[in-house]
Structures are given as C-alpha cells and as structure tokens.
Design a protein around this motif. Sequence first.
Motif, PDB file in Angstrom:
ATOM      1  N   ARG A   1      -7.149  -0.663  19.044  1.00  0.00           N
ATOM      2  CA  ARG A   1      -7.584  -1.700  18.102  1.00  0.00           C
ATOM      3  C   ARG A   1      -6.479  -2.730  17.867  1.00  0.00           C
ATOM      4  O   ARG A   1      -6.753  -3.918  17.728  1.00  0.00           O
ATOM      5  N   TYR A   2      -5.225  -2.262  17.827  1.00  0.00           N
ATOM      6  CA  TYR A   2      -4.097  -3.190  17.691  1.00  0.00           C
ATOM      7  C   TYR A   2      -4.054  -4.148  18.880  1.00  0.00           C
ATOM      8  O   TYR A   2      -3.905  -5.369  18.719  1.00  0.00           O
ATOM      9  N   ALA A   3      -4.179  -3.587  20.085  1.00  0.00           N
ATOM     10  CA  ALA A   3      -4.137  -4.431  21.281  1.00  0.00           C
ATOM     11  C   ALA A   3      -5.303  -5.418  21.313  1.00  0.00           C
ATOM     12  O   ALA A   3      -5.137  -6.577  21.710  1.00  0.00           O
ATOM     13  N   ALA A   4      -6.488  -4.972  20.872  1.00  0.00           N
ATOM     14  CA  ALA A   4      -7.668  -5.838  20.900  1.00  0.00           C
ATOM     15  C   ALA A   4      -7.549  -7.000  19.917  1.00  0.00           C
ATOM     16  O   ALA A   4      -7.960  -8.124  20.225  1.00  0.00           O
TER      17      ALA A   4
ATOM     18  N   PHE B   1       1.761   6.353  12.775  1.00  0.00           N
ATOM     19  CA  PHE B   1       1.511   5.396  13.855  1.00  0.00           C
ATOM     20  C   PHE B   1       0.245   4.590  13.576  1.00  0.00           C
ATOM     21  O   PHE B   1       0.203   3.373  13.791  1.00  0.00           O
ATOM     22  N   ILE B   2      -0.803   5.273  13.099  1.00  0.00           N
ATOM     23  CA  ILE B   2      -2.067   4.599  12.771  1.00  0.00           C
ATOM     24  C   ILE B   2      -1.856   3.584  11.654  1.00  0.00           C
ATOM     25  O   ILE B   2      -2.327   2.436  11.728  1.00  0.00           O
ATOM     26  N   LEU B   3      -1.133   3.987  10.610  1.00  0.00           N
ATOM     27  CA  LEU B   3      -0.899   3.091   9.468  1.00  0.00           C
ATOM     28  C   LEU B   3      -0.074   1.871   9.881  1.00  0.00           C
ATOM     29  O   LEU B   3      -0.344   0.751   9.440  1.00  0.00           O
ATOM     30  N   ILE B   4       0.922   2.088  10.734  1.00  0.00           N
ATOM     31  CA  ILE B   4       1.736   0.963  11.219  1.00  0.00           C
ATOM     32  C   ILE B   4       0.870   0.012  12.044  1.00  0.00           C
ATOM     33  O   ILE B   4       0.944  -1.216  11.893  1.00  0.00           O
ATOM     34  N   SER B   5       0.022   0.576  12.909  1.00  0.00           N
ATOM     35  CA  SER B   5      -0.849  -0.250  13.747  1.00  0.00           C
ATOM     36  C   SER B   5      -1.763  -1.112  12.893  1.00  0.00           C
ATOM     37  O   SER B   5      -1.904  -2.329  13.128  1.00  0.00           O
TER      38      SER B   5
ATOM     39  N   ILE C   1       0.107  -3.924  11.048  1.00  0.00           N
ATOM     40  CA  ILE C   1       0.337  -5.083  11.914  1.00  0.00           C
ATOM     41  C   ILE C   1      -0.951  -5.880  12.094  1.00  0.00           C
ATOM     42  O   ILE C   1      -0.951  -7.124  12.080  1.00  0.00           O
ATOM     43  N   ILE C   2      -2.081  -5.167  12.257  1.00  0.00           N
ATOM     44  CA  ILE C   2      -3.374  -5.840  12.401  1.00  0.00           C
ATOM     45  C   ILE C   2      -3.683  -6.666  11.155  1.00  0.00           C
ATOM     46  O   ILE C   2      -4.092  -7.831  11.241  1.00  0.00           O
ATOM     47  N   THR C   3      -3.483  -6.058   9.988  1.00  0.00           N
ATOM     48  CA  THR C   3      -3.749  -6.761   8.729  1.00  0.00           C
ATOM     49  C   THR C   3      -2.868  -7.991   8.583  1.00  0.00           C
ATOM     50  O   THR C   3      -3.324  -9.069   8.162  1.00  0.00           O
ATOM     51  N   GLN C   4      -1.594  -7.849   8.937  1.00  0.00           N
ATOM     52  CA  GLN C   4      -0.666  -8.980   8.857  1.00  0.00           C
ATOM     53  C   GLN C   4      -1.103 -10.108   9.782  1.00  0.00           C
ATOM     54  O   GLN C   4      -1.028 -11.297   9.419  1.00  0.00           O
ATOM     55  N   ALA C   5      -1.569  -9.759  10.960  1.00  0.00           N
ATOM     56  CA  ALA C   5      -2.026 -10.778  11.906  1.00  0.00           C
ATOM     57  C   ALA C   5      -3.281 -11.477  11.415  1.00  0.00           C
ATOM     58  O   ALA C   5      -3.426 -12.700  11.550  1.00  0.00           O
TER      59      ALA C   5
ATOM     60  N   CYS D   1     -12.217  -2.347  13.056  1.00  0.00           N
ATOM     61  CA  CYS D   1     -11.336  -1.267  12.615  1.00  0.00           C
ATOM     62  C   CYS D   1     -11.901  -0.410  11.490  1.00  0.00           C
ATOM     63  O   CYS D   1     -11.401   0.693  11.259  1.00  0.00           O
ATOM     64  N   GLY D   2     -12.913  -0.916  10.773  1.00  0.00           N
ATOM     65  CA  GLY D   2     -13.411  -0.190   9.611  1.00  0.00           C
ATOM     66  C   GLY D   2     -13.917   1.202   9.929  1.00  0.00           C
ATOM     67  O   GLY D   2     -13.634   2.171   9.213  1.00  0.00           O
TER      68      GLY D   2
END
Length: 317
Positions: free
Chosen positions: A122-125, A212-216, A219-223, A240-241
């Motif tokens: 999901r982070y990569a997408a 790792f999930i929370l960090i990912s 980063i997604i939220t920040q983007a 992501c929901g």
Amino acid sequence: MDTSNTSSGDQFILLGFSDQPQLEPIISVTVLLFYVMTLLNNTAIILVSFLDSRLHTPMYFFLSNLSFLDICYTTSIVPQMLINLWGPNKLITYVGCILQFFFAFDFGATECLLLALMAYDRYAAVCQPLHYMVIMNPRVCKKMVAASWLTGLCGALSMCSFAFTLPLCGHIVDNFFCEMPAFLKIACEYTKVVDVTIYTLGVIYLLLPLLFILISYGIITQAVTKIKSGGGWKKMLNTCGSHLTVVSLFYGSAIYMYLQPKKGSTYQVDKFLTLFYTIITPSLNPLIYTLRNKDVKRALKWLWVQSLASISGISRI
C-alpha cells in the motif's frame, strides 16, 4: 467430564469451555457457522484473484495468500475443536497437540509478516505510483511471500522443539486447542526462560511487523496530507482502510494474548479472545476487503454468473 486418564502420556485434555457446559452448544454452532464462512469467503477470494485477469496485481496476490493462510489456520483448529465440543471427552493425542501447536504458531506468525508486506504494498502504491510495478514486480512479490512463509516455519520449528522438551506437570490444557500460552502454563516450572522466550517471539512476530505497518501508514498519511484535494484522502481510505481494519482486529487480540502480564491474565477472557482471532477474524477478512472494493465485487459477480451458467448447462444435459 471424566479426567481419570489425565495422566496418560500420549494424550492431553483440552478443557475448552467445559466449565460452562450451557454455552458449549451455542459456541459449537457459532464456530461451525464462522468456519463455513471462512472456507466459502476465502475460497471465493482465491478463485476470483486467480480467474480474473484484472486482479492479477500485487495487492490481490497478497490477499489470496492471506485467504489461503486463513483457511489453513482455522482448519488446523476447528475440526478437533468441534469433535471435543460435541463429544463427552475433550481429548487430543500427543501428536495432535504437537501438530496444533506447530501449525497455529506457523500460520499465525506468517500472517503477521504477510500483513506487514501488504502495508508495504500500500505504501508503494500510494507514495511511489510511477515506480509501483517495478518495486512490486511479480518476482519480488513471490520472494517476499516465500520469505514470510519460511520465517514463520522457522519460528514454529524452534518454538515447538523448545516447548515439547519442557517437563510437564499434567496433561490438562485450559483452552480449546494447544496454543502456546496455554500449553506452556502446564510446564512444571514456568521460569524466566519461558517468559523471555514468549516475549522475544512476541516482539519478533507481533511488535516489529506492527511497527513496520504503523510507519508505512504514517508515511502514507504524510504524503496524502500534501494533496489539497479531498480525493487524496478518499483514495487513501479506499486503498488502506480495509487493511488497517484487519490489522487492528488481528494484532489487537494477539498482542493482548501473547504480551500481557501473566498476573493480569484470566482464563475466560483469554479463551474468548483466542476464539475471536483464530475463528471469527479469518471469516471476516474477505468481507472487510470486499465491502469497499469495486474490483472484487465485480469479479465475484462475474464468478457467480459463470457458476450459474455452468450449473444451468449441466442441468440441460
């Protein structure tokens, strides 16, 4: 319940919910219904991910692996559980207990790692859309999934070999299957070594993947916050929901079971929480992923139409 043969070295007694016999019929029917849902729903996800070429993407590759994992996980527990709930004896053989212990740990650990891989996908997408198919190409995805299965297997082998070399004081496991926390409580000496082992494995297979999930998702939220349009938030929620919901259900109950202070542990709460993340959650995962997913809904509808067409054709013959 007859406990006259509790000293037999080749059998264990699974107490399950025998201290509340009035609940056993209700629990057995509930477990059977959720098990059937798990088999049907997860099999449907696997089939549509394989048959519909539009779903040949990394996300659905991981999702089909998760569905297969959930089928294996519940199947390693439910049949024996139903036999014990329906019968007067609550017995399981020594070999059966080893196998339940091993497979429950293996599949549970692998699911933790697989959920972490899905968060990375999901982070990569979301954060690397232009390079997504390069980062998550089929070869890399297969290697990532193989690594998660192999890591779970190694953890299960090491933990199983450790647990079954401990001296046991009795053969009564106060749970409905041979799960690690319940099994280790019948060790003659619940030493610091046992505690440290449980917490170490909990950190490796629960806390680190969760971090790792929370960090990912951080980063997604920040983007997404940098995108001024409301469509960005909608995209993140749609993407992501569902995964975050599954992560919350699975990790929340599993962390409570494996990393709670032993003094605060109560057997009844432990059993119902174990019932939740081993039986109920696997049946809900496909529903959670399909509720907001138009692609899967469309594919399931197509599969249903094809099945009806096939049945109609056979009936005409």
